[in-house]
Scaffold this motif. Structure first.
Motif, PDB file in Angstrom:
ATOM      1  N   HIS A 171       0.859  -1.194   0.000  1.00 20.58           N
ATOM      2  CA  HIS A 171       0.000   0.000   0.000  1.00 20.58           C
ATOM      3  C   HIS A 171       0.894   1.243   0.000  1.00 20.58           C
ATOM      4  CE1 HIS A 171      -2.986   2.934   1.034  1.00 20.58           C
ATOM      5  NE2 HIS A 171      -3.932   2.021   1.031  1.00 20.58           N
ATOM      6  N   PRO A 172       0.710   2.129  -1.001  1.00 19.94           N
ATOM      7  CA  PRO A 172       1.631   3.260  -1.152  1.00 19.94           C
ATOM      8  C   PRO A 172       1.566   4.287  -0.022  1.00 19.94           C
ATOM      9  CG  PRO A 172      -0.201   3.428  -2.705  1.00 19.94           C
ATOM     10  CD  PRO A 172      -0.315   2.094  -2.059  1.00 19.94           C
ATOM     11  N   MET A 173       0.450   4.299   0.745  1.00 17.15           N
ATOM     12  CA  MET A 173       0.309   5.322   1.798  1.00 17.15           C
ATOM     13  C   MET A 173       0.710   4.791   3.180  1.00 17.15           C
ATOM     14  SD  MET A 173      -1.253   7.690  -0.028  1.00 17.15           S
ATOM     15  CE  MET A 173      -2.706   8.177  -0.942  1.00 17.15           C
ATOM     16  N   ILE A 174       1.125   3.533   3.252  1.00 20.57           N
ATOM     17  CA  ILE A 174       1.444   2.959   4.566  1.00 20.57           C
ATOM     18  C   ILE A 174       2.947   2.696   4.658  1.00 20.57           C
ATOM     19  CG2 ILE A 174       1.004   1.013   6.123  1.00 20.57           C
ATOM     20  CD1 ILE A 174      -1.789   0.807   4.824  1.00 20.57           C
ATOM     21  N   GLU A 175       3.522   3.083   5.781  1.00 15.90           N
ATOM     22  CA  GLU A 175       4.979   3.077   5.877  1.00 15.90           C
ATOM     23  C   GLU A 175       5.565   1.665   5.861  1.00 15.90           C
ATOM     24  OE1 GLU A 175       3.594   4.478   9.149  1.00 15.90           O
ATOM     25  OE2 GLU A 175       4.656   3.299  10.663  1.00 15.90           O
ATOM     26  N   GLU A 176       6.805   1.591   5.396  1.00 14.75           N
ATOM     27  CA  GLU A 176       7.508   0.320   5.318  1.00 14.75           C
ATOM     28  C   GLU A 176       7.591  -0.319   6.697  1.00 14.75           C
ATOM     29  OE1 GLU A 176      11.406  -0.974   2.800  1.00 14.75           O
ATOM     30  OE2 GLU A 176      10.558   1.031   2.583  1.00 14.75           O
ATOM     31  N   GLY A 177       7.398  -1.618   6.749  1.00 15.52           N
ATOM     32  CA  GLY A 177       7.508  -2.328   8.020  1.00 15.52           C
ATOM     33  C   GLY A 177       6.186  -2.433   8.762  1.00 15.52           C
ATOM     34  N   HIS A 178       5.184  -1.658   8.340  1.00 18.20           N
ATOM     35  CA  HIS A 178       3.885  -1.716   9.008  1.00 18.20           C
ATOM     36  C   HIS A 178       3.184  -3.018   8.608  1.00 18.20           C
ATOM     37  CE1 HIS A 178      -0.039  -0.613  10.518  1.00 18.20           C
ATOM     38  NE2 HIS A 178       0.431   0.541  10.963  1.00 18.20           N
ATOM     39  N   PRO A 179       2.571  -3.721   9.584  1.00 19.21           N
ATOM     40  CA  PRO A 179       1.967  -5.027   9.267  1.00 19.21           C
ATOM     41  C   PRO A 179       0.848  -4.988   8.230  1.00 19.21           C
ATOM     42  CG  PRO A 179       1.536  -4.376  11.564  1.00 19.21           C
ATOM     43  CD  PRO A 179       2.551  -3.425  11.015  1.00 19.21           C
ATOM     44  N   ILE A 180       0.210  -3.839   8.051  1.00 18.60           N
ATOM     45  CA  ILE A 180      -0.872  -3.819   7.048  1.00 18.60           C
ATOM     46  C   ILE A 180      -0.416  -3.238   5.703  1.00 18.60           C
ATOM     47  CG2 ILE A 180      -2.749  -3.790   8.732  1.00 18.60           C
ATOM     48  CD1 ILE A 180      -3.054  -0.780   8.076  1.00 18.60           C
ATOM     49  N   ARG A 181       0.896  -3.077   5.537  1.00 22.98           N
ATOM     50  CA  ARG A 181       1.378  -2.544   4.238  1.00 22.98           C
ATOM     51  C   ARG A 181       1.253  -3.579   3.103  1.00 22.98           C
ATOM     52  NH1 ARG A 181       6.790  -0.766   1.711  1.00 22.98           N
ATOM     53  NH2 ARG A 181       6.191   1.200   0.755  1.00 22.98           N
ATOM     54  N   PRO A 182       1.647  -4.846   3.328  1.00 24.28           N
ATOM     55  CA  PRO A 182       1.508  -5.816   2.229  1.00 24.28           C
ATOM     56  C   PRO A 182       0.039  -6.093   1.916  1.00 24.28           C
ATOM     57  CG  PRO A 182       3.022  -6.617   3.929  1.00 24.28           C
ATOM     58  CD  PRO A 182       2.291  -5.439   4.515  1.00 24.28           C
ATOM     59  N   HIS A 183      -0.319  -5.973   0.645  1.00 29.12           N
ATOM     60  CA  HIS A 183      -1.702  -6.161   0.197  1.00 29.12           C
ATOM     61  C   HIS A 183      -1.815  -7.306  -0.799  1.00 29.12           C
ATOM     62  CE1 HIS A 183      -3.039  -2.720   2.373  1.00 29.12           C
ATOM     63  NE2 HIS A 183      -4.200  -2.629   1.738  1.00 29.12           N
ATOM     64  N   VAL A 184      -2.993  -7.914  -0.823  1.00 33.11           N
ATOM     65  CA  VAL A 184      -3.302  -8.950  -1.814  1.00 33.11           C
ATOM     66  C   VAL A 184      -4.365  -8.411  -2.763  1.00 33.11           C
ATOM     67  CG1 VAL A 184      -2.705 -10.915  -0.354  1.00 33.11           C
ATOM     68  CG2 VAL A 184      -5.028  -9.976  -0.258  1.00 33.11           C
ATOM     69  N   LEU A 185      -4.340  -8.933  -3.984  1.00 33.44           N
ATOM     70  CA  LEU A 185      -5.245  -8.484  -5.042  1.00 33.44           C
ATOM     71  C   LEU A 185      -6.076  -9.671  -5.513  1.00 33.44           C
ATOM     72  CD1 LEU A 185      -5.919  -6.176  -7.117  1.00 33.44           C
ATOM     73  CD2 LEU A 185      -4.020  -7.048  -8.495  1.00 33.44           C
ATOM     74  N   TYR A 186      -7.364  -9.446  -5.604  1.00 33.98           N
ATOM     75  CA  TYR A 186      -8.284 -10.469  -6.113  1.00 33.98           C
ATOM     76  C   TYR A 186      -8.982  -9.932  -7.360  1.00 33.98           C
ATOM     77  CZ  TYR A 186      -8.093 -13.617  -2.041  1.00 33.98           C
ATOM     78  OH  TYR A 186      -7.680 -14.512  -1.077  1.00 33.98           O
TER      79      TYR A 186
END
Ligand SMILES: CC(C)(COP(=O)(O)OP(=O)(O)OC[C@H]1O[C@@H](n2cnc3c(N)ncnc32)[C@H](O)[C@@H]1OP(=O)(O)O)[C@@H](O)C(=O)NCCC(=O)NCCS
Length: 179
Positions: free
Chosen positions: A156-171
């Motif tokens: 996610h481009p608005m969430i800082e590196e290392g934050h647990p909710i930064r990695p996103h999945v796409l469906y």
């Protein structure tokens, strides 16, 4: 306006601002977001949805229960914002008050949104994305027949590196996948 067995998905009204702010201030609802939202942030979300509805005729619609008229959050579609860097298209999304969870309401409303996107808008495809740790949201995607794009993970481009909710999945789901 979309009507399902138990739900009405409709344009936003001024009186939705208060219950929507309460939902956005609930730490359980916002568990997979960077933080809970202030009243101003919550209102800004409604303003964006009202603008989208006026401009393109769809949005993340205000959602209420048919039996009680209770506002429970949103279920709807929007154009994928450019800043995600995942290309153009239509995105489906949902956010419900905790007291409405676990009754299959998000999938019910979402199926009506897919039908709208494919039949009314003639969209070739609808996408959805969420934090990799948001199991409930991924379950909704799976229940409505979406398939994870294994190569589509993104940060996610608005969430800082290392934050647990930064990695996103796409469906994804294509018009031809609708049964
Ligand atoms: C994601 C969300 C919309 C799902 O809505 P819903 O109407 O509860 O959907 P369902 O009833 O089909 O339940 C989906 C999954 O949520 C989980 N779930 C159900 N009830 C739950 C509860 N009371 N507490 C926590 N999780 C619950 C389960 O994993 C369920 O999957 P299952 O049916 O295979 O057990 C809802 O959890 C929500 O609004 N979450 C907060 C906002 C959010 O994360 N939005 C998505 C951002 S991308």
């Amino acid at each position: 306006m979309l009507v399902t067995d138990r739900l009405i998905l409709r344009p936003w009204r001024e009186e939705d601002r208060e219950p929507f702010a309460a939902l956005n201030a609930d730490a359980d609802v916002m568990r997979y977001f960077p933080s809970v939202q202030t009243r101003a942030q919550s209102d800004a979300t409604i303003d964006r949805q009202m603008k989208a509805q006026a401009e393109v005729g769809y949005c993340f619609w205000a959602t209420e229960k048919r039996d009680s008229g209770q506002f429970i959050g949103f279920i709807g579609i929007q154009d994928v914002p450019d800043y995600y860097g995942i290309g153009d298209g239509i995105e489906i999304g949902w956010r419900l008050a905790a007291n409405a969870w676990g009754q299959g309401l998000a999938p019910e409303g979402a199926r009506a949104c897919l039908a709208f996107a494919f039949s009314k808008l003639q969209a070739p495809e609808v996408v959805a994305f969420t934090a990799k740790v948001n199991g409930p949201s991924m379950r909704v995607m799976e229940k409505i027949g979406m398939t994870r794009d294994q190569g589509g993970d993104f940060d996610h481009p608005m969430i800082e590196e290392g934050h647990p909710i930064r990695p996103h999945v796409l469906y994804r789901i294509g018009a031809e996948d609708m049964r």
